[in-house]
Motif scaffolding. Sequence first.
Motif, PDB file in Angstrom:
ATOM      1  N   SER A   1     -35.202  41.516  61.648  1.00  0.00           N
ATOM      2  CA  SER A   1     -33.664  41.746  61.176  1.00  0.00           C
ATOM      3  C   SER A   1     -33.121  42.687  61.818  1.00  0.00           C
ATOM      4  O   SER A   1     -33.727  44.020  62.117  1.00  0.00           O
ATOM      5  CB  SER A   1     -34.077  41.832  59.698  1.00  0.00           C
ATOM      6  OG  SER A   1     -32.508  41.719  59.094  1.00  0.00           O
ATOM      7  N   ARG A   2     -31.840  42.394  62.110  1.00  0.00           N
ATOM      8  CA  ARG A   2     -30.877  43.369  62.731  1.00  0.00           C
ATOM      9  C   ARG A   2     -29.756  43.293  62.110  1.00  0.00           C
ATOM     10  O   ARG A   2     -28.997  42.376  62.037  1.00  0.00           O
ATOM     11  CB  ARG A   2     -30.952  43.220  64.378  1.00  0.00           C
ATOM     12  CG  ARG A   2     -32.268  43.166  64.888  1.00  0.00           C
ATOM     13  CD  ARG A   2     -32.076  42.818  66.256  1.00  0.00           C
ATOM     14  NE  ARG A   2     -33.523  42.480  66.949  1.00  0.00           N
ATOM     15  CZ  ARG A   2     -33.695  42.328  68.198  1.00  0.00           C
ATOM     16  NH1 ARG A   2     -32.848  42.235  69.146  1.00  0.00           N
ATOM     17  NH2 ARG A   2     -34.691  42.176  68.914  1.00  0.00           N
ATOM     18  N   ALA A   3     -29.133  44.581  61.781  1.00  0.00           N
ATOM     19  CA  ALA A   3     -27.703  44.747  61.134  1.00  0.00           C
ATOM     20  C   ALA A   3     -26.887  45.165  62.188  1.00  0.00           C
ATOM     21  O   ALA A   3     -26.951  46.010  63.062  1.00  0.00           O
ATOM     22  CB  ALA A   3     -27.853  45.489  60.008  1.00  0.00           C
ATOM     23  N   PHE A   4     -25.594  44.690  62.350  1.00  0.00           N
ATOM     24  CA  PHE A   4     -24.490  45.126  63.103  1.00  0.00           C
ATOM     25  C   PHE A   4     -23.341  45.475  62.015  1.00  0.00           C
ATOM     26  O   PHE A   4     -23.050  44.855  61.239  1.00  0.00           O
ATOM     27  CB  PHE A   4     -24.034  44.166  63.855  1.00  0.00           C
ATOM     28  CG  PHE A   4     -25.167  44.016  65.037  1.00  0.00           C
ATOM     29  CD1 PHE A   4     -24.937  44.399  66.381  1.00  0.00           C
ATOM     30  CD2 PHE A   4     -26.352  43.176  64.948  1.00  0.00           C
ATOM     31  CE1 PHE A   4     -25.910  44.445  67.291  1.00  0.00           C
ATOM     32  CE2 PHE A   4     -27.238  42.947  66.002  1.00  0.00           C
ATOM     33  CZ  PHE A   4     -27.251  43.683  66.992  1.00  0.00           C
ATOM     34  N   ALA A   5     -22.398  46.606  62.557  1.00  0.00           N
ATOM     35  CA  ALA A   5     -21.376  46.684  61.888  1.00  0.00           C
ATOM     36  C   ALA A   5     -20.141  47.086  62.726  1.00  0.00           C
ATOM     37  O   ALA A   5     -20.151  47.291  64.148  1.00  0.00           O
ATOM     38  CB  ALA A   5     -21.630  48.000  61.067  1.00  0.00           C
ATOM     39  N   ALA A   6     -18.804  47.041  62.229  1.00  0.00           N
ATOM     40  CA  ALA A   6     -17.803  47.257  62.865  1.00  0.00           C
ATOM     41  C   ALA A   6     -17.127  48.673  62.268  1.00  0.00           C
ATOM     42  O   ALA A   6     -17.199  48.876  61.178  1.00  0.00           O
ATOM     43  CB  ALA A   6     -16.753  46.081  62.824  1.00  0.00           C
ATOM     44  N   TRP A   7     -16.970  49.514  63.143  1.00  0.00           N
ATOM     45  CA  TRP A   7     -16.144  50.925  62.742  1.00  0.00           C
ATOM     46  C   TRP A   7     -14.786  51.108  63.146  1.00  0.00           C
ATOM     47  O   TRP A   7     -14.363  50.544  64.366  1.00  0.00           O
ATOM     48  CB  TRP A   7     -16.905  52.145  63.416  1.00  0.00           C
ATOM     49  CG  TRP A   7     -18.291  52.377  62.685  1.00  0.00           C
ATOM     50  CD1 TRP A   7     -18.576  53.490  61.743  1.00  0.00           C
ATOM     51  CD2 TRP A   7     -19.512  51.814  62.940  1.00  0.00           C
ATOM     52  NE1 TRP A   7     -19.808  53.345  61.320  1.00  0.00           N
ATOM     53  CE2 TRP A   7     -20.495  52.491  62.069  1.00  0.00           C
ATOM     54  CE3 TRP A   7     -19.979  50.793  63.515  1.00  0.00           C
ATOM     55  CZ2 TRP A   7     -21.870  52.117  61.980  1.00  0.00           C
ATOM     56  CZ3 TRP A   7     -21.334  50.564  63.964  1.00  0.00           C
ATOM     57  CH2 TRP A   7     -22.247  51.084  62.845  1.00  0.00           C
ATOM     58  N   ASP A   8     -14.054  51.636  62.385  1.00  0.00           N
ATOM     59  CA  ASP A   8     -12.705  52.232  62.700  1.00  0.00           C
ATOM     60  C   ASP A   8     -12.705  53.522  62.763  1.00  0.00           C
ATOM     61  O   ASP A   8     -12.504  54.152  61.810  1.00  0.00           O
ATOM     62  CB  ASP A   8     -11.471  51.724  61.699  1.00  0.00           C
ATOM     63  CG  ASP A   8     -10.143  52.048  61.979  1.00  0.00           C
ATOM     64  OD1 ASP A   8     -10.000  52.537  63.085  1.00  0.00           O
ATOM     65  OD2 ASP A   8      -9.363  51.846  61.007  1.00  0.00           O
ATOM     66  N   GLY A   9     -13.016  53.984  64.029  1.00  0.00           N
ATOM     67  CA  GLY A   9     -12.990  55.385  64.294  1.00  0.00           C
ATOM     68  C   GLY A   9     -14.552  55.896  63.636  1.00  0.00           C
ATOM     69  O   GLY A   9     -15.677  55.148  64.019  1.00  0.00           O
ATOM     70  N   ASP A  10     -14.615  56.665  62.504  1.00  0.00           N
ATOM     71  CA  ASP A  10     -15.929  56.895  61.992  1.00  0.00           C
ATOM     72  C   ASP A  10     -16.238  56.251  60.674  1.00  0.00           C
ATOM     73  O   ASP A  10     -17.095  56.397  59.771  1.00  0.00           O
ATOM     74  CB  ASP A  10     -16.126  58.346  61.671  1.00  0.00           C
ATOM     75  CG  ASP A  10     -16.151  59.200  62.805  1.00  0.00           C
ATOM     76  OD1 ASP A  10     -16.710  58.865  63.873  1.00  0.00           O
ATOM     77  OD2 ASP A  10     -15.546  60.288  63.100  1.00  0.00           O
ATOM     78  N   THR A  11     -15.379  55.353  60.438  1.00  0.00           N
ATOM     79  CA  THR A  11     -15.160  54.396  59.045  1.00  0.00           C
ATOM     80  C   THR A  11     -16.001  53.075  59.218  1.00  0.00           C
ATOM     81  O   THR A  11     -15.418  52.395  59.990  1.00  0.00           O
ATOM     82  CB  THR A  11     -13.886  54.343  58.475  1.00  0.00           C
ATOM     83  OG1 THR A  11     -13.531  55.840  58.349  1.00  0.00           O
ATOM     84  CG2 THR A  11     -13.851  53.454  57.000  1.00  0.00           C
ATOM     85  N   MET A  12     -17.017  52.913  58.624  1.00  0.00           N
ATOM     86  CA  MET A  12     -17.528  51.498  58.654  1.00  0.00           C
ATOM     87  C   MET A  12     -16.868  50.685  57.911  1.00  0.00           C
ATOM     88  O   MET A  12     -16.428  50.794  56.936  1.00  0.00           O
ATOM     89  CB  MET A  12     -18.935  51.602  58.255  1.00  0.00           C
ATOM     90  CG  MET A  12     -19.789  50.174  58.425  1.00  0.00           C
ATOM     91  SD  MET A  12     -21.517  50.084  57.630  1.00  0.00           S
ATOM     92  CE  MET A  12     -22.157  51.403  58.779  1.00  0.00           C
ATOM     93  N   VAL A  13     -16.228  49.349  58.510  1.00  0.00           N
ATOM     94  CA  VAL A  13     -15.505  48.596  57.749  1.00  0.00           C
ATOM     95  C   VAL A  13     -16.046  47.174  57.517  1.00  0.00           C
ATOM     96  O   VAL A  13     -15.371  46.219  56.744  1.00  0.00           O
ATOM     97  CB  VAL A  13     -13.890  48.607  58.406  1.00  0.00           C
ATOM     98  CG1 VAL A  13     -13.367  49.857  58.243  1.00  0.00           C
ATOM     99  CG2 VAL A  13     -14.270  47.944  59.833  1.00  0.00           C
ATOM    100  N   ALA A  14     -16.945  46.655  58.145  1.00  0.00           N
ATOM    101  CA  ALA A  14     -17.553  45.433  58.233  1.00  0.00           C
ATOM    102  C   ALA A  14     -18.664  45.329  58.753  1.00  0.00           C
ATOM    103  O   ALA A  14     -19.364  46.136  59.345  1.00  0.00           O
ATOM    104  CB  ALA A  14     -16.495  44.362  59.120  1.00  0.00           C
TER     105      ALA A  14
END
Length: 262
Positions: free
Chosen positions: A163-176
Amino acid sequence: MNFDSETAEAEWMYLYGKNAPTALGATVARLSSGVVFHMRYDPIDYWSQAVGFTEPVTADLLDEIVAFYQGLGAQSATLNFAPDLLPPDFAELAAARGLVETGAKMKLGGETAGVKSAVTDLRIEQVTAGDAAEFGEVVATGFGTPGTPLSEMIAASVDAPNSRAFAAWDGDTMVAGGVLLVHGDVGALHSGSTLPAYRNRRAQSALIAARAAAAREAGCRWVITETACPGPDRPNSSYNNMRRAGLDVLYARAVWRWTSES
Protein backbone atom coordinates in the motif's frame (compact mmCIF):
# COMPACT_ATOMS: atom_id res chain seq x y z
CA MET A 1 -9.72 -5.28 -21.47
CA ASN A 2 -9.56 -8.72 -19.89
CA PHE A 3 -8.23 -8.65 -16.34
CA ASP A 4 -9.41 -9.21 -12.76
CA SER A 5 -11.10 -5.97 -11.75
CA GLU A 6 -12.53 -7.18 -8.42
CA THR A 7 -9.78 -8.83 -6.34
CA ALA A 8 -7.58 -5.78 -5.80
CA GLU A 9 -10.58 -3.92 -4.38
CA ALA A 10 -11.18 -6.78 -1.95
CA GLU A 11 -7.53 -6.69 -0.90
CA TRP A 12 -7.60 -3.06 0.18
CA MET A 13 -10.83 -3.66 2.04
CA TYR A 14 -9.19 -6.63 3.77
CA LEU A 15 -6.20 -4.52 4.78
CA TYR A 16 -8.47 -1.83 6.18
CA GLY A 17 -10.34 -4.43 8.18
CA LYS A 18 -7.14 -5.90 9.60
CA ASN A 19 -5.82 -2.44 10.51
CA ALA A 20 -9.04 -1.02 11.91
CA PRO A 21 -8.83 0.18 15.53
CA THR A 22 -10.78 -1.70 18.18
CA ALA A 23 -13.18 1.23 18.56
CA LEU A 24 -14.71 0.47 15.15
CA GLY A 25 -15.61 -3.13 16.03
CA ALA A 26 -14.34 -4.43 12.69
CA THR A 27 -14.31 -8.06 11.60
CA VAL A 28 -12.94 -9.09 8.21
CA ALA A 29 -12.54 -12.52 6.64
CA ARG A 30 -11.86 -14.20 3.34
CA LEU A 31 -14.86 -16.09 2.06
CA SER A 32 -14.62 -18.11 -1.15
CA SER A 33 -12.89 -15.80 -3.68
CA GLY A 34 -13.97 -12.61 -1.94
CA VAL A 35 -13.83 -10.68 1.32
CA VAL A 36 -16.54 -10.02 3.90
CA PHE A 37 -16.11 -7.00 6.15
CA HIS A 38 -18.30 -5.95 9.07
CA MET A 39 -17.89 -2.72 11.05
CA ARG A 40 -20.13 -2.64 14.10
CA TYR A 41 -19.51 1.03 14.92
CA ASP A 42 -19.43 2.51 11.44
CA PRO A 43 -20.05 6.29 11.53
CA ILE A 44 -21.16 6.39 7.89
CA ASP A 45 -22.94 3.03 7.41
CA TYR A 46 -20.62 2.10 4.54
CA TRP A 47 -17.98 -0.41 5.55
CA SER A 48 -20.00 -3.59 6.09
CA GLN A 49 -19.52 -5.01 2.62
CA ALA A 50 -18.95 -8.26 0.77
CA VAL A 51 -16.71 -7.63 -2.25
CA GLY A 52 -14.19 -9.11 -4.64
CA PHE A 53 -15.88 -12.30 -5.77
CA THR A 54 -14.65 -13.78 -9.02
CA GLU A 55 -16.70 -16.98 -9.29
CA PRO A 56 -20.32 -17.28 -10.43
CA VAL A 57 -22.81 -16.38 -7.71
CA THR A 58 -24.76 -19.33 -6.33
CA ALA A 59 -27.38 -19.84 -3.66
CA ASP A 60 -24.74 -21.44 -1.44
CA LEU A 61 -22.43 -18.44 -1.77
CA LEU A 62 -25.22 -16.04 -0.85
CA ASP A 63 -26.13 -18.18 2.15
CA GLU A 64 -22.50 -18.19 3.34
CA ILE A 65 -22.27 -14.42 3.09
CA VAL A 66 -25.56 -13.86 4.91
CA ALA A 67 -24.55 -16.37 7.60
CA PHE A 68 -21.32 -14.42 8.21
CA TYR A 69 -23.25 -11.24 8.98
CA GLN A 70 -25.94 -13.02 10.96
CA GLY A 71 -23.26 -14.72 13.06
CA LEU A 72 -21.88 -11.30 14.03
CA GLY A 73 -25.29 -9.89 14.89
CA ALA A 74 -24.98 -7.36 12.08
CA GLN A 75 -27.87 -5.03 11.34
CA SER A 76 -27.08 -4.64 7.64
CA ALA A 77 -24.50 -5.18 4.91
CA THR A 78 -24.10 -4.61 1.20
CA LEU A 79 -23.21 -7.33 -1.28
CA ASN A 80 -21.36 -6.49 -4.49
CA PHE A 81 -20.98 -8.73 -7.55
CA ALA A 82 -19.73 -8.01 -11.04
CA PRO A 83 -22.71 -8.32 -13.39
CA ASP A 84 -21.24 -11.17 -15.44
CA LEU A 85 -21.18 -13.36 -12.31
CA LEU A 86 -24.92 -13.22 -11.71
CA PRO A 87 -27.03 -16.20 -12.80
CA PRO A 88 -30.26 -15.74 -14.78
CA ASP A 89 -32.33 -16.41 -11.65
CA PHE A 90 -30.42 -14.01 -9.40
CA ALA A 91 -33.48 -11.83 -8.78
CA GLU A 92 -35.28 -14.82 -7.28
CA LEU A 93 -32.23 -15.84 -5.21
CA ALA A 94 -31.87 -12.30 -3.91
CA ALA A 95 -35.54 -11.93 -3.03
CA ALA A 96 -35.53 -15.21 -1.13
CA ARG A 97 -32.78 -13.82 1.13
CA GLY A 98 -34.23 -10.36 1.53
CA LEU A 99 -31.62 -8.64 -0.64
CA VAL A 100 -32.77 -5.32 -2.05
CA GLU A 101 -31.05 -3.44 -4.86
CA THR A 102 -30.27 0.04 -3.53
CA GLY A 103 -28.18 1.59 -6.28
CA ALA A 104 -25.02 0.88 -8.19
CA LYS A 105 -21.33 1.64 -8.32
CA MET A 106 -19.36 2.26 -11.45
CA LYS A 107 -16.21 0.20 -11.88
CA LEU A 108 -13.54 1.90 -13.96
CA GLY A 109 -10.11 0.81 -15.12
CA GLY A 110 -7.43 0.99 -17.72
CA GLU A 111 -3.77 0.51 -18.47
CA THR A 112 -1.40 2.36 -16.17
CA ALA A 113 0.49 3.65 -19.20
CA GLY A 114 -2.67 5.31 -20.49
CA VAL A 115 -3.50 7.39 -17.42
CA LYS A 116 -3.14 11.07 -18.23
CA SER A 117 -1.03 13.52 -16.28
CA ALA A 118 -2.71 16.45 -14.53
CA VAL A 119 -1.55 19.95 -13.66
CA THR A 120 -2.28 21.46 -10.25
CA ASP A 121 -0.82 24.26 -8.17
CA LEU A 122 -0.66 21.85 -5.24
CA ARG A 123 2.41 19.76 -4.33
CA ILE A 124 1.89 16.00 -4.81
CA GLU A 125 4.11 13.56 -2.89
CA GLN A 126 4.05 10.12 -1.34
CA VAL A 127 3.13 10.21 2.35
CA THR A 128 5.72 9.09 4.89
CA ALA A 129 5.13 7.55 8.31
CA GLY A 130 5.60 10.90 10.01
CA ASP A 131 2.56 12.30 8.20
CA ALA A 132 0.35 9.19 8.54
CA ALA A 133 -1.90 10.54 11.31
CA GLU A 134 -2.48 13.80 9.46
CA PHE A 135 -3.14 11.88 6.25
CA GLY A 136 -5.79 9.74 7.93
CA GLU A 137 -7.55 12.77 9.34
CA VAL A 138 -7.45 14.72 6.07
CA VAL A 139 -8.95 11.84 4.07
CA ALA A 140 -11.57 11.12 6.73
CA THR A 141 -12.48 14.81 6.90
CA GLY A 142 -12.85 14.91 3.13
CA PHE A 143 -15.38 12.08 3.48
CA GLY A 144 -17.26 14.00 6.17
CA THR A 145 -16.07 11.99 9.20
CA PRO A 146 -13.50 14.14 11.02
CA GLY A 147 -12.39 13.13 14.49
CA THR A 148 -13.53 9.50 14.20
CA PRO A 149 -11.56 6.23 14.49
CA LEU A 150 -11.80 5.96 10.69
CA SER A 151 -8.84 8.35 10.60
CA GLU A 152 -6.66 5.78 12.34
CA MET A 153 -7.78 3.02 9.99
CA ILE A 154 -6.96 5.13 6.93
CA ALA A 155 -3.64 6.26 8.43
CA ALA A 156 -2.52 2.62 8.68
CA SER A 157 -2.50 2.41 4.87
CA VAL A 158 0.69 4.50 4.82
CA ASP A 159 2.75 1.56 6.11
CA ALA A 160 0.52 -1.39 5.13
CA PRO A 161 1.95 -4.11 2.86
CA ASN A 162 1.68 -3.30 -0.86
CA SER A 163 0.00 0.00 0.00
CA ARG A 164 1.19 3.51 -0.83
CA ALA A 165 -0.45 6.76 0.19
CA PHE A 166 -0.15 10.05 -1.67
CA ALA A 167 -1.22 13.52 -0.64
CA ALA A 168 -1.55 17.05 -1.96
CA TRP A 169 -0.14 19.99 -0.02
CA ASP A 170 -0.84 23.70 -0.25
CA GLY A 171 2.47 24.94 1.12
CA ASP A 172 2.86 23.01 4.38
CA THR A 173 -0.84 22.20 4.68
CA MET A 174 -2.03 18.74 3.60
CA VAL A 175 -5.33 19.18 1.80
CA ALA A 176 -6.12 15.93 -0.07
CA GLY A 177 -5.10 12.30 -0.24
CA GLY A 178 -5.54 8.95 -1.92
CA VAL A 179 -4.22 5.40 -1.59
CA LEU A 180 -2.83 2.81 -4.01
CA LEU A 181 -2.98 -0.93 -3.28
CA VAL A 182 -0.72 -3.06 -5.48
CA HIS A 183 -2.00 -6.58 -6.14
CA GLY A 184 -0.11 -8.48 -8.83
CA ASP A 185 -0.50 -6.66 -12.13
CA VAL A 186 -3.45 -4.58 -10.87
CA GLY A 187 -3.32 -1.43 -8.77
CA ALA A 188 -6.43 -0.30 -6.91
CA LEU A 189 -6.93 3.44 -6.48
CA HIS A 190 -9.03 4.11 -3.40
CA SER A 191 -9.78 6.48 -0.53
CA GLY A 192 -9.38 9.65 -2.56
CA SER A 193 -10.78 12.75 -0.86
CA THR A 194 -10.13 16.48 -0.59
CA LEU A 195 -10.85 19.01 2.14
CA PRO A 196 -13.91 21.04 1.12
CA ALA A 197 -12.05 24.36 1.01
CA TYR A 198 -9.53 22.98 -1.50
CA ARG A 199 -11.82 21.34 -4.05
CA ASN A 200 -11.74 22.33 -7.74
CA ARG A 201 -7.95 22.69 -7.71
CA ARG A 202 -7.34 19.36 -9.52
CA ALA A 203 -5.91 17.66 -6.44
CA GLN A 204 -7.67 14.36 -7.18
CA SER A 205 -6.75 14.41 -10.88
CA ALA A 206 -3.10 14.82 -9.89
CA LEU A 207 -3.38 12.12 -7.23
CA ILE A 208 -4.87 9.69 -9.76
CA ALA A 209 -1.92 10.33 -12.07
CA ALA A 210 0.64 9.98 -9.26
CA ARG A 211 -0.80 6.70 -8.03
CA ALA A 212 -1.06 5.30 -11.56
CA ALA A 213 2.62 6.15 -12.11
CA ALA A 214 3.53 4.43 -8.84
CA ALA A 215 1.49 1.39 -9.86
CA ARG A 216 3.33 1.23 -13.18
CA GLU A 217 6.68 1.44 -11.37
CA ALA A 218 5.55 -1.41 -9.12
CA GLY A 219 4.91 -3.61 -12.15
CA CYS A 220 1.16 -3.11 -12.55
CA ARG A 221 -0.23 -3.07 -16.06
CA TRP A 222 -3.73 -2.10 -14.91
CA VAL A 223 -5.40 0.26 -12.47
CA ILE A 224 -8.96 0.00 -11.21
CA THR A 225 -11.23 2.09 -9.06
CA GLU A 226 -14.91 2.48 -8.29
CA THR A 227 -17.35 5.25 -7.45
CA ALA A 228 -21.07 5.87 -7.24
CA CYS A 229 -22.92 5.92 -10.54
CA PRO A 230 -23.59 9.48 -11.67
CA GLY A 231 -26.97 10.60 -12.93
CA PRO A 232 -28.85 13.73 -14.02
CA ASP A 233 -29.70 14.48 -10.38
CA ARG A 234 -26.53 12.90 -8.95
CA PRO A 235 -23.41 14.66 -10.27
CA ASN A 236 -20.21 12.87 -9.31
CA SER A 237 -16.93 14.76 -9.49
CA SER A 238 -14.95 11.58 -8.69
CA TYR A 239 -16.39 9.88 -11.76
CA ASN A 240 -15.57 12.92 -13.90
CA ASN A 241 -11.99 12.98 -12.62
CA MET A 242 -11.51 9.30 -13.41
CA ARG A 243 -12.87 9.64 -16.91
CA ARG A 244 -10.71 12.70 -17.62
CA ALA A 245 -7.71 10.69 -16.44
CA GLY A 246 -8.40 8.17 -19.20
CA LEU A 247 -10.02 5.37 -17.22
CA ASP A 248 -12.74 3.44 -19.03
CA VAL A 249 -16.07 2.33 -17.64
CA LEU A 250 -15.83 -1.43 -17.15
CA TYR A 251 -19.35 -2.01 -15.84
CA ALA A 252 -21.98 -0.82 -13.41
CA ARG A 253 -22.18 -3.05 -10.36
CA ALA A 254 -25.46 -3.22 -8.48
CA VAL A 255 -25.40 -2.76 -4.71
CA TRP A 256 -27.54 -5.32 -2.88
CA ARG A 257 -28.47 -4.54 0.72
CA TRP A 258 -29.18 -7.16 3.35
CA THR A 259 -30.73 -6.30 6.70
CA SER A 260 -31.26 -8.40 9.80
CA GLU A 261 -35.00 -7.83 9.41
CA SER A 262 -35.05 -9.46 5.96
